[in-house]
Design a protein around this motif. Sequence first.
Motif, PDB file in Angstrom:
ATOM      1  N   GLU A 288       0.832  -1.204   0.000  1.00 34.43           N
ATOM      2  CA  GLU A 288       0.000   0.000   0.000  1.00 34.43           C
ATOM      3  C   GLU A 288       0.869   1.258   0.000  1.00 34.43           C
ATOM      4  OE1 GLU A 288      -2.291  -0.526   3.525  1.00 34.43           O
ATOM      5  OE2 GLU A 288      -3.595  -2.053   2.639  1.00 34.43           O
ATOM      6  N   LEU A 289       1.886   1.276   0.850  1.00 33.89           N
ATOM      7  CA  LEU A 289       2.790   2.432   0.917  1.00 33.89           C
ATOM      8  C   LEU A 289       3.558   2.617  -0.387  1.00 33.89           C
ATOM      9  CD1 LEU A 289       4.131   1.922   4.541  1.00 33.89           C
ATOM     10  CD2 LEU A 289       2.653   3.795   3.739  1.00 33.89           C
TER      11      LEU A 289
ATOM     12  N   VAL B 252       3.614   5.870  -2.851  1.00 31.02           N
ATOM     13  CA  VAL B 252       4.832   6.534  -3.318  1.00 31.02           C
ATOM     14  C   VAL B 252       4.835   6.601  -4.838  1.00 31.02           C
ATOM     15  CG1 VAL B 252       7.357   6.304  -3.499  1.00 31.02           C
ATOM     16  CG2 VAL B 252       6.231   5.992  -1.287  1.00 31.02           C
ATOM     17  N   GLN B 253       4.467   5.505  -5.483  1.00 34.68           N
ATOM     18  CA  GLN B 253       4.438   5.482  -6.949  1.00 34.68           C
ATOM     19  C   GLN B 253       3.481   6.539  -7.497  1.00 34.68           C
ATOM     20  OE1 GLN B 253       3.791   1.464  -8.496  1.00 34.68           O
ATOM     21  NE2 GLN B 253       4.951   0.649  -6.767  1.00 34.68           N
TER      22      GLN B 253
ATOM     23  N   PRO C 144      -0.165   1.777 -10.383  1.00 38.42           N
ATOM     24  CA  PRO C 144      -1.195   2.200  -9.428  1.00 38.42           C
ATOM     25  C   PRO C 144      -2.362   2.899 -10.115  1.00 38.42           C
ATOM     26  CG  PRO C 144       0.962   2.802  -8.623  1.00 38.42           C
ATOM     27  CD  PRO C 144       1.146   2.286 -10.027  1.00 38.42           C
ATOM     28  N   SER C 145      -2.109   3.643 -11.179  1.00 39.70           N
ATOM     29  CA  SER C 145      -3.201   4.333 -11.865  1.00 39.70           C
ATOM     30  C   SER C 145      -4.138   3.338 -12.534  1.00 39.70           C
ATOM     31  CB  SER C 145      -2.645   5.325 -12.891  1.00 39.70           C
ATOM     32  OG  SER C 145      -1.861   4.630 -13.853  1.00 39.70           O
ATOM     33  N   ALA C 146      -3.619   2.160 -12.898  1.00 43.86           N
ATOM     34  CA  ALA C 146      -4.442   1.130 -13.526  1.00 43.86           C
ATOM     35  C   ALA C 146      -5.338   0.442 -12.511  1.00 43.86           C
ATOM     36  CB  ALA C 146      -3.555   0.095 -14.208  1.00 43.86           C
TER      37      ALA C 146
ATOM     38  N   ALA D 210       2.691  11.708 -10.084  1.00 37.13           N
ATOM     39  CA  ALA D 210       1.976  12.989 -10.065  1.00 37.13           C
ATOM     40  C   ALA D 210       2.952  14.154 -10.190  1.00 37.13           C
ATOM     41  CB  ALA D 210       1.166  13.119  -8.781  1.00 37.13           C
ATOM     42  N   GLU D 211       4.180  13.943  -9.717  1.00 38.01           N
ATOM     43  CA  GLU D 211       5.215  14.973  -9.811  1.00 38.01           C
ATOM     44  C   GLU D 211       5.986  14.886 -11.124  1.00 38.01           C
ATOM     45  OE1 GLU D 211       7.611  14.353  -6.343  1.00 38.01           O
ATOM     46  OE2 GLU D 211       6.091  15.164  -4.980  1.00 38.01           O
TER      47      GLU D 211
END
Length: 98
Positions: free
Chosen positions: A41-42, A46-47, A94-96, A52-53
């Motif tokens: 989860e962590l 982070v990913q 993670p976005s998927a 996002a950056e």
Amino acid sequence: MLTQQETAVQTAQAAATVEDLRLDIDGVDAQIRALFERRRELSHAVQRARMAEGGSRTDTGREMKVIKGYADGFGRQGTAISLALLELCRGASPSAEN
């Protein structure tokens, strides 16, 4: 020399001890699985933050530090553990998942 009854008692005690120890191992394994899930989860958080950056999903330098820590603690097997852990925590993008 032990009598047959004394031997039977020792065998029963050893079996109880083995079973108790196995129950303890099962408890530790459950804790490890929970910690792996929390780490995943962590890692995904982070990913998402890195992406996002504008960064990449993975950080090779960070992964090498993780691998080194496990290798320092457990030798060659630690390297294998860390690689499996990193693969588990990378997972799908993670976005998927959202």
